[in-house]
Scaffold this motif. Structure first.
Motif, PDB file in Angstrom:
ATOM      1  N   LEU A 148       0.793  -0.994  -0.130  1.00  0.00           N
ATOM      2  CA  LEU A 148       0.093  -0.078  -0.086  1.00  0.00           C
ATOM      3  C   LEU A 148       0.955   1.418   0.256  1.00  0.00           C
ATOM      4  O   LEU A 148       0.696   2.277  -0.451  1.00  0.00           O
ATOM      5  N   ARG A 174       8.983  11.346  20.599  1.00  0.00           N
ATOM      6  CA  ARG A 174      10.107  12.098  20.078  1.00  0.00           C
ATOM      7  C   ARG A 174      11.087  11.840  20.794  1.00  0.00           C
ATOM      8  O   ARG A 174      11.518  11.905  20.703  1.00  0.00           O
ATOM      9  N   THR A 222      11.029  12.814  14.597  1.00  0.00           N
ATOM     10  CA  THR A 222      10.255  13.896  13.490  1.00  0.00           C
ATOM     11  C   THR A 222       8.979  13.982  13.767  1.00  0.00           C
ATOM     12  O   THR A 222       8.599  14.793  13.517  1.00  0.00           O
ATOM     13  N   GLY A 223       7.995  12.968  13.493  1.00  0.00           N
ATOM     14  CA  GLY A 223       6.815  13.598  13.531  1.00  0.00           C
ATOM     15  C   GLY A 223       5.909  11.598  13.650  1.00  0.00           C
ATOM     16  O   GLY A 223       6.556  10.635  13.529  1.00  0.00           O
ATOM     17  N   TRP A 224       4.659  11.931  13.528  1.00  0.00           N
ATOM     18  CA  TRP A 224       4.078  10.891  14.180  1.00  0.00           C
ATOM     19  C   TRP A 224       2.385  10.752  13.085  1.00  0.00           C
ATOM     20  O   TRP A 224       1.589  12.198  12.898  1.00  0.00           O
ATOM     21  N   ILE A 225       2.350   9.662  12.178  1.00  0.00           N
ATOM     22  CA  ILE A 225       1.701   9.748  11.273  1.00  0.00           C
ATOM     23  C   ILE A 225       0.765   8.639  11.807  1.00  0.00           C
ATOM     24  O   ILE A 225       1.247   7.171  12.096  1.00  0.00           O
ATOM     25  N   VAL A 226      -0.407   8.401  12.018  1.00  0.00           N
ATOM     26  CA  VAL A 226      -1.740   7.175  12.487  1.00  0.00           C
ATOM     27  C   VAL A 226      -2.194   6.974  11.381  1.00  0.00           C
ATOM     28  O   VAL A 226      -2.974   7.432  10.381  1.00  0.00           O
ATOM     29  N   PRO A 246      -5.288   3.957   9.490  1.00  0.00           N
ATOM     30  CA  PRO A 246      -4.962   4.008   8.452  1.00  0.00           C
ATOM     31  C   PRO A 246      -4.531   5.756   7.141  1.00  0.00           C
ATOM     32  O   PRO A 246      -5.329   6.152   7.038  1.00  0.00           O
ATOM     33  N   PHE A 247      -3.616   5.478   6.726  1.00  0.00           N
ATOM     34  CA  PHE A 247      -3.325   6.807   6.611  1.00  0.00           C
ATOM     35  C   PHE A 247      -3.638   7.333   5.398  1.00  0.00           C
ATOM     36  O   PHE A 247      -4.416   6.647   4.835  1.00  0.00           O
ATOM     37  N   ASP A 248      -3.211   8.678   4.983  1.00  0.00           N
ATOM     38  CA  ASP A 248      -3.871   9.430   3.662  1.00  0.00           C
ATOM     39  C   ASP A 248      -3.183   9.577   3.177  1.00  0.00           C
ATOM     40  O   ASP A 248      -2.283  10.644   3.688  1.00  0.00           O
ATOM     41  N   HIS A 263      -7.747   0.378   2.956  1.00  0.00           N
ATOM     42  CA  HIS A 263      -6.932   1.168   3.607  1.00  0.00           C
ATOM     43  C   HIS A 263      -7.539   0.637   5.121  1.00  0.00           C
ATOM     44  O   HIS A 263      -6.994   0.518   6.713  1.00  0.00           O
ATOM     45  N   TYR A 264      -8.815   1.139   5.410  1.00  0.00           N
ATOM     46  CA  TYR A 264      -9.538   0.439   6.580  1.00  0.00           C
ATOM     47  C   TYR A 264      -9.739  -0.965   7.124  1.00  0.00           C
ATOM     48  O   TYR A 264      -9.517  -0.961   8.570  1.00  0.00           O
ATOM     49  N   PHE A 288      -6.172  -1.656   7.877  1.00  0.00           N
ATOM     50  CA  PHE A 288      -6.039  -1.116   8.928  1.00  0.00           C
ATOM     51  C   PHE A 288      -6.421  -2.155  10.281  1.00  0.00           C
ATOM     52  O   PHE A 288      -5.969  -1.930  11.496  1.00  0.00           O
ATOM     53  N   ARG A 331     -14.554   5.796   7.627  1.00  0.00           N
ATOM     54  CA  ARG A 331     -14.060   6.018   7.414  1.00  0.00           C
ATOM     55  C   ARG A 331     -14.370   7.135   9.160  1.00  0.00           C
ATOM     56  O   ARG A 331     -15.103   7.584   8.466  1.00  0.00           O
ATOM     57  N   ALA A 375     -10.035   7.771  12.278  1.00  0.00           N
ATOM     58  CA  ALA A 375      -9.085   6.697  11.073  1.00  0.00           C
ATOM     59  C   ALA A 375      -8.571   7.741  10.018  1.00  0.00           C
ATOM     60  O   ALA A 375      -8.897   7.503   8.989  1.00  0.00           O
ATOM     61  N   CYS A 376      -8.214   8.923   9.603  1.00  0.00           N
ATOM     62  CA  CYS A 376      -8.150  10.108   8.516  1.00  0.00           C
ATOM     63  C   CYS A 376      -6.372  10.339   8.483  1.00  0.00           C
ATOM     64  O   CYS A 376      -5.848  10.848   7.720  1.00  0.00           O
ATOM     65  N   GLY A 377      -5.329   9.425   9.562  1.00  0.00           N
ATOM     66  CA  GLY A 377      -4.152   9.580   8.987  1.00  0.00           C
ATOM     67  C   GLY A 377      -3.695  11.300   9.201  1.00  0.00           C
ATOM     68  O   GLY A 377      -3.045  11.535   8.409  1.00  0.00           O
ATOM     69  N   GLU A 378      -4.011  10.977  10.842  1.00  0.00           N
ATOM     70  CA  GLU A 378      -3.676  12.548  11.392  1.00  0.00           C
ATOM     71  C   GLU A 378      -2.158  12.261  11.667  1.00  0.00           C
ATOM     72  O   GLU A 378      -1.683  11.124  11.695  1.00  0.00           O
ATOM     73  N   VAL A 379      -1.655  13.459  10.960  1.00  0.00           N
ATOM     74  CA  VAL A 379       0.107  13.758  10.965  1.00  0.00           C
ATOM     75  C   VAL A 379       0.619  15.111  12.021  1.00  0.00           C
ATOM     76  O   VAL A 379      -0.369  15.940  11.999  1.00  0.00           O
ATOM     77  N   GLU A 380       1.442  14.686  13.045  1.00  0.00           N
ATOM     78  CA  GLU A 380       1.700  15.834  13.745  1.00  0.00           C
ATOM     79  C   GLU A 380       3.970  15.671  14.149  1.00  0.00           C
ATOM     80  O   GLU A 380       3.812  14.630  13.894  1.00  0.00           O
ATOM     81  N   LEU A 381       3.588  16.650  13.899  1.00  0.00           N
ATOM     82  CA  LEU A 381       5.428  17.213  13.462  1.00  0.00           C
ATOM     83  C   LEU A 381       5.762  17.402  14.633  1.00  0.00           C
ATOM     84  O   LEU A 381       5.086  18.623  14.972  1.00  0.00           O
ATOM     85  N   PHE A 382       6.463  16.904  14.720  1.00  0.00           N
ATOM     86  CA  PHE A 382       7.445  17.005  16.258  1.00  0.00           C
ATOM     87  C   PHE A 382       7.776  19.023  16.619  1.00  0.00           C
ATOM     88  O   PHE A 382       8.689  19.022  15.330  1.00  0.00           O
TER      89      PHE A 382
END
Lengths: 124, 185
Positions: free
Chosen positions: A20, A98, A103-107, A109-111, B75-76, B79, B174, B178-185
């Protein structure tokens, strides 16, 4: 000026997830290499260059935390962007990543668009 | 449709309902997972050495609203499969020892798209690609199913269920989480 496609190493023990990721990231114009766990990633990185690492957490032999710690312990990879891509979303796990130097975290299922955007942000 | 391993059942099982979108694992001999399936598929995974089992229940969701609506969102499903495997590993199971049983994926409405077959095909492909041993499947057809699974014995009972007992047969989007949350540190 010649520019090369951003090179990504994805690290995930699931063949389904690797397929994927390969499809999603190559469709976005990235050059993708893949490893099946942290140990395989370290062995590959010893011989190859990459612009960003995207790693799962739960993997056999060496998990994502171990991989991040090993990479941050090496001068060559001290500043390499490392994104965690995981089904986990607890604050405790994020904080551990961290602290290890992620550098970062992505949950999952990804988009695909959000993932590509995150890769571009950490590599520019 | 019944799949019995011959291992005696717990006299008073603690029955846990596995609803659409759930993935649970247990090492408790008193626990029994239970679900009702129409077009949905349930994956039962079992580690016979660690005596740990888990079940999920999924229906391939429609993609997020800004994506094409022509395909189901694998994807789901992926998951929920990964979530189940991770729940098992967290309890001490080993992926190379896992054995899988697949249930559900019925096509309840002849006039509608074969959603059940799409779910069944995805589940079979996942199990094959992950090199997990598929020891039994009871998929597709036109009847709803009730599945009871004892996680520590691997024992499964699969029976025909009444159509009106099936909670839903429409793919869900979804969840927002469950939409691919992005968190940059």
């Amino acid at each position: 000026m010649m520019t090369h496609a951003t090179r990504i190493l994805t690290v995930d023990d699931s063949p389904s997830m690797r397929a994927l990721l390969l499809h999603a990231l190559t469709a976005q114009g990235f050059h993708v290499e893949q490893a099946e766990d942290g140990q395989a990633a370290l062995e590959w990185l010893a011989m190859n260059e990459v612009d960003v690492v995207i790693t799962d957490i739960n993997m056999p032999r060496m998990d994502g935390f171990g991989l991040i710690e090993h990479l941050r312990g090496s001068a060559r990879h001290a500043d390499r962007p490392i994104l965690v891509l995981s089904t986990e979303s607890s604050d405790e796990k994020k904080q551990r990543a961290r602290n290890a130097g992620a550098t970062g975290w992505i949950v999952k299922p990804f988009d695909a668009d959000k993932l590509a955007s995150a890769v571009r942000r950490v590599t520019h | 449709m019944s799949d019995l391993s011959g291992i005696p059942r717990s006299a008073n099982p603690v029955r846990i309902a596995i609803l659409q979108g759930d993935a649970r694992a247990s090492a408790d001999p008193a626990v029994e997972f239970s679900t009702i399936l129409g077009s949905c598929v349930a994956t039962c995974l079992y580690d016979p050495v660690a005596r740990i089992g888990g079940m999920n229940h999924f229906l391939l969701a429609e993609p997020p609203s800004h994506k094409s609506q022509t395909d189901f969102d694998e994807h789901y499903g992926l998951f929920l499969m990964e979530l189940l495997v991770n729940e098992m590993l967290a309890l001490g199971a080993a992926k190379p020892r896992l054995k899988a049983r697949l249930y559900g994926g019925a096509n309840l409405h002849e006039r509608l798209a074969p959603i059940g077959s799409a779910n069944a095909a995805f589940a079979r492909r996942f199990i094959r690609d992950e090199r997990i041993a598929l020891v039994h499947e009871d998929l597709e057809g036109h009847q709803a199913r009730r599945v009871n699974f004892q996680p520590t014995s691997g024992r499964v009972r699969c029976l025909v269920a009444k159509y009106d007992a099936v909670p839903t047969d429409k793919p869900l989007r979804r969840p927002q989480s469950a939409c691919g949350e992005v968190e940059l540190f």
